[in-house]
Scaffold this active site. Structure first.
Site, mmCIF file in Angstrom:
data_model
loop_
_atom_site.group_PDB
_atom_site.id
_atom_site.type_symbol
_atom_site.label_atom_id
_atom_site.label_comp_id
_atom_site.label_asym_id
_atom_site.label_seq_id
_atom_site.Cartn_x
_atom_site.Cartn_y
_atom_site.Cartn_z
ATOM 1 C CB THR A 220 -0.970 0.025 1.199
ATOM 2 O OG1 THR A 220 -0.200 -0.064 2.394
ATOM 3 C CG2 THR A 220 -1.953 -1.109 1.129
ATOM 4 N N GLY A 221 1.920 1.207 -0.814
ATOM 5 C CA GLY A 221 2.743 2.402 -1.012
ATOM 6 C C GLY A 221 2.060 3.319 -2.008
ATOM 7 C CG PHE A 222 4.207 6.696 -3.725
ATOM 8 C CD1 PHE A 222 3.613 7.866 -3.272
ATOM 9 C CD2 PHE A 222 5.549 6.480 -3.460
ATOM 10 C CE1 PHE A 222 4.349 8.801 -2.557
ATOM 11 C CE2 PHE A 222 6.286 7.410 -2.744
ATOM 12 C CZ PHE A 222 5.687 8.574 -2.293
ATOM 13 N N GLY B 49 6.982 -4.018 -2.719
ATOM 14 C CA GLY B 49 8.392 -4.126 -3.069
ATOM 15 C C GLY B 49 9.027 -2.766 -3.182
ATOM 16 N NE ARG C 281 9.778 0.340 -15.640
ATOM 17 C CZ ARG C 281 9.907 1.155 -16.676
ATOM 18 N NH1 ARG C 281 10.792 0.923 -17.606
ATOM 19 N NH2 ARG C 281 9.131 2.227 -16.788
ATOM 20 N N PRO D 252 10.689 -5.529 -11.686
ATOM 21 C CG PRO D 252 12.381 -6.855 -12.618
ATOM 22 C CD PRO D 252 11.904 -6.278 -11.322
ATOM 23 C CB SER E 172 0.306 -3.632 -14.926
ATOM 24 O OG SER E 172 1.643 -3.465 -14.509
ATOM 25 C CG ASP F 130 5.160 0.756 -20.889
ATOM 26 O OD1 ASP F 130 6.346 0.969 -20.687
ATOM 27 O OD2 ASP F 130 4.453 0.077 -20.109
ATOM 28 N NE ARG G 225 4.419 6.477 -18.534
ATOM 29 C CZ ARG G 225 5.076 5.744 -17.638
ATOM 30 N NH1 ARG G 225 5.787 4.700 -18.034
ATOM 31 N NH2 ARG G 225 5.060 6.062 -16.368
ATOM 32 C CG HIS H 133 -7.257 2.138 -31.752
ATOM 33 N ND1 HIS H 133 -7.880 1.674 -30.628
ATOM 34 C CD2 HIS H 133 -8.144 2.925 -32.388
ATOM 35 C CE1 HIS H 133 -9.116 2.144 -30.592
ATOM 36 N NE2 HIS H 133 -9.303 2.908 -31.645
ATOM 37 C CG HIS I 55 6.694 -1.955 -17.667
ATOM 38 N ND1 HIS I 55 6.253 -0.748 -18.152
ATOM 39 C CD2 HIS I 55 7.005 -1.726 -16.368
ATOM 40 C CE1 HIS I 55 6.283 0.152 -17.188
ATOM 41 N NE2 HIS I 55 6.747 -0.416 -16.098
HETATM 42 P P1 6V0 Z 1 6.464 2.171 -2.264
HETATM 43 O O1 6V0 Z 1 5.737 3.452 -2.103
HETATM 44 O O2 6V0 Z 1 7.810 2.011 -1.646
HETATM 45 O O3 6V0 Z 1 5.489 1.021 -1.731
HETATM 46 C C1 6V0 Z 1 5.852 -0.304 -1.618
HETATM 47 C C2 6V0 Z 1 5.067 -0.884 -0.472
HETATM 48 O O4 6V0 Z 1 5.328 -2.287 -0.420
HETATM 49 C C3 6V0 Z 1 5.457 -0.295 0.889
HETATM 50 O O5 6V0 Z 1 4.299 0.185 1.561
HETATM 51 C C4 6V0 Z 1 6.087 -1.479 1.624
HETATM 52 O O6 6V0 Z 1 5.857 -1.452 3.022
HETATM 53 C C5 6V0 Z 1 5.371 -2.639 0.949
HETATM 54 N N1 6V0 Z 1 6.075 -3.910 1.092
HETATM 55 C C6 6V0 Z 1 7.406 -4.159 0.946
HETATM 56 N N2 6V0 Z 1 7.648 -5.461 1.169
HETATM 57 C C7 6V0 Z 1 6.462 -6.044 1.442
HETATM 58 C C8 6V0 Z 1 6.061 -7.362 1.744
HETATM 59 N N3 6V0 Z 1 6.942 -8.357 1.822
HETATM 60 N N4 6V0 Z 1 4.764 -7.600 1.991
HETATM 61 C C9 6V0 Z 1 3.853 -6.610 1.934
HETATM 62 N N5 6V0 Z 1 4.164 -5.332 1.642
HETATM 63 C C10 6V0 Z 1 5.453 -5.054 1.402
HETATM 64 O O7 6V0 Z 1 6.633 1.811 -3.806
HETATM 65 P P2 6V0 Z 1 5.642 2.218 -5.002
HETATM 66 O O8 6V0 Z 1 4.255 2.003 -4.553
HETATM 67 O O9 6V0 Z 1 6.042 3.527 -5.567
HETATM 68 O O10 6V0 Z 1 6.030 1.126 -6.097
HETATM 69 C C11 6V0 Z 1 5.665 -0.224 -5.928
HETATM 70 C C12 6V0 Z 1 6.156 -1.047 -7.100
HETATM 71 O O11 6V0 Z 1 5.408 -0.691 -8.281
HETATM 72 C C13 6V0 Z 1 7.627 -0.814 -7.476
HETATM 73 O O12 6V0 Z 1 8.254 -2.034 -7.782
HETATM 74 C C14 6V0 Z 1 7.546 0.058 -8.714
HETATM 75 O O13 6V0 Z 1 8.695 -0.026 -9.512
HETATM 76 C C15 6V0 Z 1 6.326 -0.537 -9.355
HETATM 77 N N6 6V0 Z 1 5.722 0.241 -10.423
HETATM 78 C C16 6V0 Z 1 5.257 -0.461 -11.472
HETATM 79 C C17 6V0 Z 1 4.729 0.179 -12.573
HETATM 80 C C18 6V0 Z 1 4.268 -0.633 -13.750
HETATM 81 O O14 6V0 Z 1 3.938 -0.090 -14.828
HETATM 82 N N7 6V0 Z 1 4.206 -1.944 -13.620
HETATM 83 C C19 6V0 Z 1 4.614 1.586 -12.591
HETATM 84 C C20 6V0 Z 1 5.024 2.289 -11.503
HETATM 85 C C21 6V0 Z 1 5.632 1.664 -10.337
#
Ligand code: 6V0
Length: 314
Positions: A12-14, A80, A89, A122, A144, A149, A152, A169, A176
């Site tokens: 539940t990060g960003f 992660g 990535r 990745p 995803s 991409d 974008r 389209h 990715h």
């Molecule tokens: P963030 O804000 O650091 O959030 C990550 C969250 O994961 C944090 O709240 C951590 O506490 C939690 N976390 C870490 N380890 C664990 C675990 N073992 N169990 C449960 N929770 C855990 O990162 P953000 O949200 O910005 O990014 C998350 C991931 O999304 C990253 O790997 C990014 O690179 C990826 N993205 C993927 C994209 C895509 O197109 N697929 C696009 C943007 C970001």
């Protein structure tokens, strides 16, 4: 039509919290469970979202545990580390592969039926890790991929041509990441193939202009991370779109990442190709007609992902 169901978000990060917000706002879930290793973070996000519940369709939101994956329709993984400035990535791989493995081992204690949707980067490599560790059928595991991409790409083409993005389209395929490819031969605006003649100006874009547009797509994440430290709104909307296609059994064609079975000789690797997404997850991956040059680039992209997968201890 499948009813809006139970959706679990791990991380539940960003990205996870923005995705929760987007799903809640779209009314796609009746139950939304937030799981994070940082329990307080998940609780805080659940509280914040719940305080807006009177403005959306009924939904129960709570900070939960892996037991809550029981009966889930979709489990989305966004947990992660994220990309740091200057980090690719693929640099994230080893860190996030272990995190992913432990998360999936927990999820599968409680469900064999949920669709697993990987977002953490990745994303292609980790979609493969989810597939291997879960033992779920291929259709039930997706990433995803290049949905973001491709959005974008469509946005930049729409800007360039000054036309509504919904009439553009176009697909970014493969990884990715840095080896992704622009499938220019499939690009069309208002039903007219972009490579034959631009519907808007009646001309063809020069290779330089096309290269510039593609470079902006490929480098978008680096550009945003360099300015604000992370990307999350557009990926949250991309994930919402995938969730919508699953929950509403839409048979939508989306360039999600999945483990492919022999497309141009590419197999046993996860990467993005246009695919039908419905209540079963990835119902069909298309063997699309690419040019020879695009095929070679796609094979190269697949090999790059495969090399990383082979370097992992999973
Ligand atoms: P963030 O804000 O650091 O959030 C990550 C969250 O994961 C944090 O709240 C951590 O506490 C939690 N976390 C870490 N380890 C664990 C675990 N073992 N169990 C449960 N929770 C855990 O990162 P953000 O949200 O910005 O990014 C998350 C991931 O999304 C990253 O790997 C990014 O690179 C990826 N993205 C993927 C994209 C895509 O197109 N697929 C696009 C943007 C970001």
């Amino acid at each position: 039509m499948r009813k809006p169901g139970k959706i679990v978000i791990v991380g539940t990060g960003f990205v996870g919290s923005s995705t929760a917000f987007a799903i809640m706002d779209a009314g796609l879930a009746t139950e939304l469970v937030l799981i994070d290793v940082n329990r307080a973070k998940a609780e805080g996000e659940a509280m914040d979202l719940n305080h807006g519940i009177s403005f959306v369709k009924p939904v129960k939101i709570w900070a939960g545990d892996y037991e809550d994956c029981k009966d889930a329709d979709i489990v989305i993984i966004t947990a992660g580390a994220n990309q740091k400035p200057g980090e690719t990535r693929l640099d994230l791989t080893k860190k996030n592969a272990q995190v992913t493995k432990s998360i999936v081992e927990n999820i599968i204690k409680y469900t064999k039926d949920a669709i697993l949707l990987m977002v953490t980067n990745p994303v292609d490599v980790l979609t493969y890790v989810v597939y291997k560790v879960s033992g779920f059928p291929k259709n039930q595991v997706l990433g995803s991929g290049t949905v973001l991409d491709s959005s974008r790409f469509r946005y930049l083409l729409a800007q360039h041509c000054q036309v509504d993005v919904r009439n553009v389209h176009a697909y970014i395929l493969g990884e990715h990441g840095d080896s992704e490819i622009a499938a220019w031969s499939l690009t069309n605006i208002g039903g007219v193939n972009f490579m034959q003649e631009c519907l808007l100006c009646g001309k063809n874009c020069s290779p330089e202009v096309k290269e510039e547009i593609f470079n902006k797509v490929r480098n978008a994440a680096y550009e945003i991370i360099g300015r604000k430290g992370a990307t999350y709104y557009a990926i949250a909307l991309a994930v919402r779109r995938i969730v919508e296609a699953i929950i509403r059994d839409e048979n939508s064609i989306l360039p999600v990442s999945s483990v492919v079975d022999d497309v141009y000789g590419i197999k046993d690797v996860a990467l993005s190709l246009p695919a039908i997404v419905n209540k079963n997850g990835v119902a069909k991956v298309f063997d699309i007609p690419l040019t020879d040059e695009e095929k070679e680039k796609l094979k190269n992209s697949a090999q790059i992902i495969k090399n990383v997968i082979n370097s992992l201890d999973i």
